[in-house]
Design a protein around this motif. Structure first.
Motif, short mmCIF file in Angstrom:
data_model
loop_
_atom_site.label_atom_id
_atom_site.label_comp_id
_atom_site.label_asym_id
_atom_site.label_seq_id
_atom_site.Cartn_x
_atom_site.Cartn_y
_atom_site.Cartn_z
N THR A 1 0.83 -1.20 0.00
CA THR A 1 0.00 0.00 0.00
C THR A 1 0.87 1.25 0.00
OG1 THR A 1 -1.70 -1.19 1.23
CG2 THR A 1 -1.86 1.21 1.21
N LEU A 2 1.90 1.26 0.81
CA LEU A 2 2.82 2.39 0.87
C LEU A 2 3.52 2.59 -0.48
CD1 LEU A 2 4.22 4.59 2.53
CD2 LEU A 2 5.91 2.87 3.19
N ARG A 3 3.94 1.50 -1.13
CA ARG A 3 4.60 1.60 -2.43
C ARG A 3 3.68 2.22 -3.47
NH1 ARG A 3 4.58 -0.46 -7.14
NH2 ARG A 3 3.05 -2.05 -6.64
N ARG A 4 2.40 1.79 -3.49
CA ARG A 4 1.44 2.35 -4.44
C ARG A 4 1.23 3.85 -4.19
NH1 ARG A 4 -3.12 -0.39 -3.20
NH2 ARG A 4 -2.21 -2.30 -2.43
N GLN A 5 1.13 4.24 -2.92
CA GLN A 5 0.94 5.65 -2.60
C GLN A 5 2.17 6.47 -3.00
OE1 GLN A 5 0.03 5.48 1.58
NE2 GLN A 5 -2.16 5.14 1.22
N MET A 6 3.35 5.95 -2.79
CA MET A 6 4.57 6.66 -3.18
C MET A 6 4.65 6.79 -4.71
SD MET A 6 6.25 7.58 -0.49
CE MET A 6 7.94 7.79 -0.97
N ASP A 7 4.29 5.72 -5.44
CA ASP A 7 4.27 5.79 -6.90
C ASP A 7 3.31 6.86 -7.39
OD1 ASP A 7 6.15 3.81 -7.14
OD2 ASP A 7 4.70 2.20 -7.60
N GLN A 8 2.14 6.92 -6.78
CA GLN A 8 1.15 7.92 -7.16
C GLN A 8 1.66 9.32 -6.88
OE1 GLN A 8 -2.58 7.52 -5.12
NE2 GLN A 8 -3.55 9.16 -6.27
N MET A 9 2.31 9.53 -5.75
CA MET A 9 2.84 10.85 -5.40
C MET A 9 3.90 11.28 -6.40
SD MET A 9 4.74 12.15 -1.95
CE MET A 9 6.19 11.16 -2.28
N PHE A 10 4.84 10.39 -6.75
CA PHE A 10 5.88 10.74 -7.70
C PHE A 10 5.31 10.96 -9.10
CE2 PHE A 10 8.86 8.75 -4.58
CZ PHE A 10 9.55 9.92 -4.30
N ASP A 11 4.28 10.22 -9.47
CA ASP A 11 3.63 10.44 -10.76
C ASP A 11 3.00 11.82 -10.82
OD1 ASP A 11 2.41 7.03 -11.32
OD2 ASP A 11 4.35 7.97 -11.75
N GLU A 12 2.39 12.26 -9.74
CA GLU A 12 1.78 13.58 -9.71
C GLU A 12 2.84 14.67 -9.77
OE1 GLU A 12 -0.67 13.71 -6.24
OE2 GLU A 12 -2.15 12.34 -7.07
N LEU A 13 3.94 14.49 -9.05
CA LEU A 13 5.00 15.49 -9.07
C LEU A 13 5.68 15.58 -10.43
CD1 LEU A 13 6.71 14.93 -5.60
CD2 LEU A 13 5.37 16.89 -6.33
N ALA A 14 5.88 14.45 -11.06
CA ALA A 14 6.56 14.41 -12.36
C ALA A 14 5.62 14.76 -13.50
CB ALA A 14 7.17 13.04 -12.58
N GLY A 15 4.32 14.73 -13.27
CA GLY A 15 3.36 15.04 -14.33
C GLY A 15 3.28 13.95 -15.38
N SER A 16 3.37 12.72 -14.95
CA SER A 16 3.34 11.62 -15.91
C SER A 16 1.95 11.48 -16.51
CB SER A 16 3.76 10.31 -15.24
OG SER A 16 2.73 9.86 -14.39
N ASP A 17 1.84 10.61 -17.52
CA ASP A 17 0.59 10.44 -18.25
C ASP A 17 -0.54 9.92 -17.37
OD1 ASP A 17 1.74 11.37 -20.51
OD2 ASP A 17 2.30 9.39 -21.27
N ARG A 18 -0.20 9.17 -16.33
CA ARG A 18 -1.26 8.66 -15.45
C ARG A 18 -1.97 9.81 -14.73
NH1 ARG A 18 1.53 4.06 -12.01
NH2 ARG A 18 3.40 4.50 -13.19
N SER A 19 -1.21 10.83 -14.35
CA SER A 19 -1.85 11.95 -13.65
C SER A 19 -2.32 13.02 -14.63
CB SER A 19 -0.89 12.56 -12.64
OG SER A 19 0.23 13.10 -13.30
N ALA A 20 -1.90 12.92 -15.92
CA ALA A 20 -2.29 13.93 -16.89
C ALA A 20 -3.76 13.83 -17.27
CB ALA A 20 -1.43 13.81 -18.15
N SER A 21 -4.37 12.71 -16.98
CA SER A 21 -5.78 12.55 -17.33
C SER A 21 -6.68 13.39 -16.43
CB SER A 21 -6.18 11.09 -17.24
OG SER A 21 -6.02 10.62 -15.92
N ARG A 22 -6.13 13.87 -15.33
CA ARG A 22 -6.92 14.74 -14.44
C ARG A 22 -7.08 16.11 -15.06
NH1 ARG A 22 -4.18 13.38 -8.64
NH2 ARG A 22 -4.56 11.16 -8.72
N GLN A 23 -7.98 16.87 -14.51
CA GLN A 23 -8.18 18.24 -14.97
C GLN A 23 -6.94 19.07 -14.65
OE1 GLN A 23 -10.60 19.64 -16.66
NE2 GLN A 23 -11.76 17.75 -16.80
N TYR A 24 -6.79 20.17 -15.34
CA TYR A 24 -5.65 21.06 -15.13
C TYR A 24 -5.96 22.07 -14.04
CZ TYR A 24 -4.00 19.16 -19.50
OH TYR A 24 -3.58 18.31 -20.47
N SER A 25 -6.35 21.61 -12.90
CA SER A 25 -6.76 22.50 -11.82
C SER A 25 -5.77 22.51 -10.67
CB SER A 25 -8.15 22.09 -11.32
OG SER A 25 -8.08 20.79 -10.78
N THR A 26 -4.48 22.36 -10.99
CA THR A 26 -3.47 22.40 -9.96
C THR A 26 -3.45 23.80 -9.35
OG1 THR A 26 -2.20 20.85 -11.24
CG2 THR A 26 -1.04 22.00 -9.50
#
Length: 165
Positions: free
Chosen positions: A14-39
Motif C-alpha cells: 500500500t505504501l509503495r502504491r501511494q509513493m508511486d502515485q505521489m511521484f507520478d503527480e510530481l513528475a506530471g506523468s501520463d497517469r496523472s495527466a488525465s486529471r483536470q488542469y486545476s493544480t
C-alpha cells in the motif's frame, strides 16, 4: 493443497502504491495527466517598504487583468483569479504543456496598516504592482532631543525618516 503467496507486510505494498502515485503527480506523468488542469498555485510576490508607501509586486503571467480580483484591507491584500486552459488539438504530432492552469488565491499580510482607499494598481506584462500608502501613524518619524538645556530635554519632531540598516 493450494499454494498461497505469503506477504509478510501487506502495508508495504500500500505504501509503495501511494509513493508511486505521489511521484507520478510530481513528475506530471501520463497517469496523472488525465486529471483536470486545476493544480492550485500561488503567484510569487515582492513587498518593498519605502518611507511613505508599501509597494507590492505580484508575478501573474498568462492571466489577463479582467481575470484578477484584488481586495485590499488595512492589514492584508487578497489576490485571486484564474488562468484558463485553452483546449488545443494537434492533428500531426504530440502536444505537451507544463503551464499551470486553474484558479489561484494568495493572502499577503502587511507589516503596517495602509490607507486602502488610496491604493493604486498597475498591471503590465504579467506583473501586478500595487502602491499602498501607509497610514500617518505608521510612518517612521525621528524625534530629536535638545540636550543644550540641562534642566529638561524636550523632544523636537522632524519630518525626516530613517531607513533600517
Amino acid at each position: 493443497m493450494a499454494l498461497i503467496r505469503w506477504q509478510s507486510f501487506p502495508e508495504m505494498e500500500t505504501l509503495r502504491r501511494q509513493m508511486d502515485q505521489m511521484f507520478d503527480e510530481l513528475a506530471g506523468s501520463d497517469r496523472s495527466a488525465s486529471r483536470q488542469y486545476s493544480t492550485s498555485w500561488k503567484p510569487a510576490i515582492e513587498l518593498q517598504d519605502t518611507e511613505d508607501h508599501l509597494i507590492l509586486r505580484a508575478e501573474i503571467p498568462g492571466v489577463e487583468g479582467k481575470d484578477i480580483d484584488v481586495q485590499i484591507t488595512r492589514e492584508a491584500i487578497a489576490i485571486s483569479g484564474e488562468h484558463r486552459f485553452e483546449n488545443k488539438n494537434e492533428e500531426k504530432g504530440f502536444f505537451r504543456s507544463e503551464f499551470r492552469y486553474g484558479s489561484f488565491q494568495r493572502v499577503i499580510p502587511l507589516p503596517v496598516p495602509i490607507q486602502n482607499e488610496q491604493a493604486k494598481a498597475d498591471f503590465q506584462n504579467g506583473i501586478l504592482t500595487l502602491t499602498l500608502p501607509k497610514v500617518t501613524e505608521a510612518r517612521r518619524t525621528v524625534v530629536k532631543l535638545n540636550l543644550g538645556d540641562r534642566t529638561s530635554a524636550t523632544p523636537e519632531l522632524t519630518s525626516q525618516s530613517t531607513q533600517p540598516s
